[in-house]
Design an enzyme around this catalytic site. Sequence first.
Site, PDB file in Angstrom:
ATOM      1  N   ILE A   1      55.407  59.861  51.718  1.00 20.18           N
ATOM      2  CA  ILE A   1      56.004  60.006  50.386  1.00 20.18           C
ATOM      3  C   ILE A   1      56.876  58.799  50.093  1.00 20.18           C
ATOM      4  O   ILE A   1      57.840  58.535  50.815  1.00 20.18           O
ATOM      5  CB  ILE A   1      56.859  61.281  50.283  1.00 20.18           C
TER       6      ILE A   1
ATOM      7  N   VAL B   1      61.270  58.338  56.704  1.00 15.68           N
ATOM      8  CA  VAL B   1      61.647  59.560  55.988  1.00 15.68           C
ATOM      9  C   VAL B   1      60.468  60.095  55.191  1.00 15.68           C
ATOM     10  O   VAL B   1      59.924  59.407  54.336  1.00 15.68           O
ATOM     11  CB  VAL B   1      62.829  59.308  55.021  1.00 15.68           C
TER      12      VAL B   1
ATOM     13  N   LYS C   1      63.164  57.066  62.570  1.00 21.30           N
ATOM     14  CA  LYS C   1      64.276  57.715  61.855  1.00 21.30           C
ATOM     15  C   LYS C   1      65.508  57.885  62.728  1.00 21.30           C
ATOM     16  O   LYS C   1      66.631  57.718  62.257  1.00 21.30           O
ATOM     17  CB  LYS C   1      63.855  59.059  61.291  1.00 21.30           C
TER      18      LYS C   1
ATOM     19  N   ARG D   1      52.634  51.331  76.689  1.00 20.87           N
ATOM     20  CA  ARG D   1      53.114  51.679  78.021  1.00 20.87           C
ATOM     21  C   ARG D   1      51.968  51.802  79.020  1.00 20.87           C
ATOM     22  O   ARG D   1      52.089  51.467  80.174  1.00 20.87           O
ATOM     23  CB  ARG D   1      53.892  53.003  77.974  1.00 20.87           C
TER      24      ARG D   1
ATOM     25  N   LYS E   1      67.007  62.189  58.869  1.00 18.23           N
ATOM     26  CA  LYS E   1      66.492  61.798  57.553  1.00 18.23           C
ATOM     27  C   LYS E   1      67.576  61.934  56.481  1.00 18.23           C
ATOM     28  O   LYS E   1      67.680  61.097  55.577  1.00 18.23           O
ATOM     29  CB  LYS E   1      65.267  62.644  57.208  1.00 18.23           C
TER      30      LYS E   1
ATOM     31  N   GLY F   1      57.331  60.722  55.820  1.00 13.81           N
ATOM     32  CA  GLY F   1      55.992  60.162  56.006  1.00 13.81           C
ATOM     33  C   GLY F   1      55.518  59.298  54.862  1.00 13.81           C
ATOM     34  O   GLY F   1      56.141  58.289  54.523  1.00 13.81           O
TER      35      GLY F   1
END
Lengths: 429, 429
Positions: free
Chosen positions: A137, A133, A106, A47, A206, A135
């Site tokens: 993991i 969802v 998300k 932007r 999530k 990060g």
Amino acid sequence: MRTRPLKVALLGCGVVGSEVARIMTTHADDLAARIGAPVELAGVAVRRPSKVREGIDPALVTTDATALVKRGDIDVVVEVIGGIEPARTLITTAFEHGASVVSANKALLAQDGAALHAVAEANNKDLYYEAAVAGAIPLIRPLRESLAGDKVNRVLGIVNGTTNFILDKMDSTGAGYQEALDEATALGYAEADPTADVEGFDAAAKAAILAGIAFHTRVRLDDVYREGMTEVTAADFASAKNMGCTIKLLAICERAADGQSVTARVHPAMIPLTHPLASVRGAYNAVFVESDASGQLMFYGPGAGGSPTASAVLGDLVAVCRNRLSGATGPGESAYAALTVSPMGDVVTRYHISLDVADKPGVLAQVATVFAEHGVSIDTVRQQGKDGEASLVVVTHRASDAALVGTVEALRKLDTVRGVASIMRVEGE
Amino acid sequence: MRTRPLKVALLGCGVVGSEVARIMTTHADDLAARIGAPVELAGVAVRRPSKVREGIDPALVTTDATALVKRGDIDVVVEVIGGIEPARTLITTAFEHGASVVSANKALLAQDGAALHAVAEANNKDLYYEAAVAGAIPLIRPLRESLAGDKVNRVLGIVNGTTNFILDKMDSTGAGYQEALDEATALGYAEADPTADVEGFDAAAKAAILAGIAFHTRVRLDDVYREGMTEVTAADFASAKNMGCTIKLLAICERAADGQSVTARVHPAMIPLTHPLASVRGAYNAVFVESDASGQLMFYGPGAGGSPTASAVLGDLVAVCRNRLSGATGPGESAYAALTVSPMGDVVTRYHISLDVADKPGVLAQVATVFAEHGVSIDTVRQQGKDGEASLVVVTHRASDAALVGTVEALRKLDTVRGVASIMRVEGE
């Protein structure tokens, strides 16, 4: 190895986007080896073009994201803008112009996942979103690939780091909600406007995504029951300790006992200290998955942050690039089960209810009668008197949310009940 | 959806194999929906054909595994026989006759993974083996796909349920090794001959596989340093408690500080009670992964058992079948980094050493001098006297294994040192 590079367009260059760009540059050789061809950053839509972005060739920067995704020579669009629009239109346009998409969005996936999957499929392209969802993991890939031969019955997770930080702080220091929130804000764990986190909107998005993948059923954000954690008090934590529990904001996706319907919800709940989720500290996330064959699995790690989220994006980018090279696509939407998504009233769990009552004979009998009339069976009652008033703590056996709501309504109408101090669900037992 | 089924040959029909066959039958519709075509059990190779196998058509059962994998119409061979031969030859033959392979065979993958991958690649087929490490816990897929854009620095895991059950029992009850082993055997957690588990062979095979995938480098079973846990005593647990630690049998795969070499090892070690691995109880497994961008991730679940292992096999089966349908193959061996695998002497960690020494002046000075001469810096010393003898507990700062070994050799030569009671590494700090 192919020498012609795969071209990547990056939409958004904030905390996550700049980290994606940085890793693409610094780990270029590793990525090429893992993919089988080099990847090239072909454009970065932002932007504010005047902002200096270290390590990014200014010639790549553009404010015209639409033109970038329409170029036709882009292999993969990485969308890390967030929000519904313009992200939705840009992703759709990208598919229509030949690109696959990796997204960390998300909110968009929870709201319009089915439609986006349909466009991806119609254009024979990939839509990957591990970063949306929890990060870094790995959760979406294990759910939709590793457990593809299993039947998931429950997903129970701490999927918002901000609220876990606050609740952990309240638990460990006895602080109240506001005090803990102030500390989270000061440390950068909470945003200036923490609504999306503390009111459970982020976790609900999530939950919708997780439920959809776990149950092969479309679950939209609107299907998720949502209750924030701003009303959790130090007194609730004291009650939880009495029960051998702590309090977490949980996203819970469950298959009903009959196997034919599912529910998804986000709310604070007591969980036993012996449950693996109870020891998830600070801003960490963890998701507990129960399935027929695997039993209990847990996935734990940092749920947010630029680097962890970028790692998830890059894992997807490698997979999508590999698919491009082999001319294949990965697993698309899997909604074949098409189970009914039931309302909150159908959820069955246990409850911990604190009542302020008049301290006189017959009150307990009155209260117990109300529970019985609504079919809610009582497990334990603890009464404590003080100056003509008393507090009554009732822990129930498993009952439907509808029955519990009816019970509480009736309790409020009793003259002897001065107030309902708190209602907290008890999970993970 | 394609109506012609994909044909699956099952090699082995023990605990895991029969569960794979059962789920393939009972969840046939789900599997078909997830794959995009039905899957059909086309043959089951067993050693004892006369055994009654519930739910398996006797017409499918054969003792001629070689003929089964040579049929030419088999899409996927599922190998759950275990051991090196005949599994290795059967898998190779399967690739050469057009099948992809899903295996749960950790020993074979650890020893001959590179050669098998080469045959798979030469025949343009898939080799998947999620079930080979930590049962149902999705670990290989996250490592080789989700973290494909990240740089893994350390994998630290409890990858053997039998030994974790024994150590957990010793920790929680104060039992000795033999007593805890007897209980594990009685409950079916340990085999009649527990050698593979308690001597760390099973964990070492898993460490080799994990290190190979994590570091994109070939790591063979012989490269893994291995020390069993049969000599861990109740006294060691008491020492660990004094340190705020517990003892776990860990598989540890590490990238050296210079980034150019890796090590892999299995041994008992003290880890702080605050480490997420410390609270992994009973026969559960958990693997902790540290990487540049993701930070710390942990994967937790049942590490063995028929159903969990079958779930992992079926997840792979779905992926391989999807690949067959799309004409693609999944990620093959990734060994491009080809880092040096360093010997144990290069490993740097901390040590907890218990010495039995003479209780007279100057002993501590002698001992401290030996540590200093070998460049091993002491963190804390605790001395406790009893009847002219004393025990001396030394906890070191980080030092190489080679330096520690040299120190201990020199200590043993001191007249005042009666014996080295135990040496335990301290990890996860």
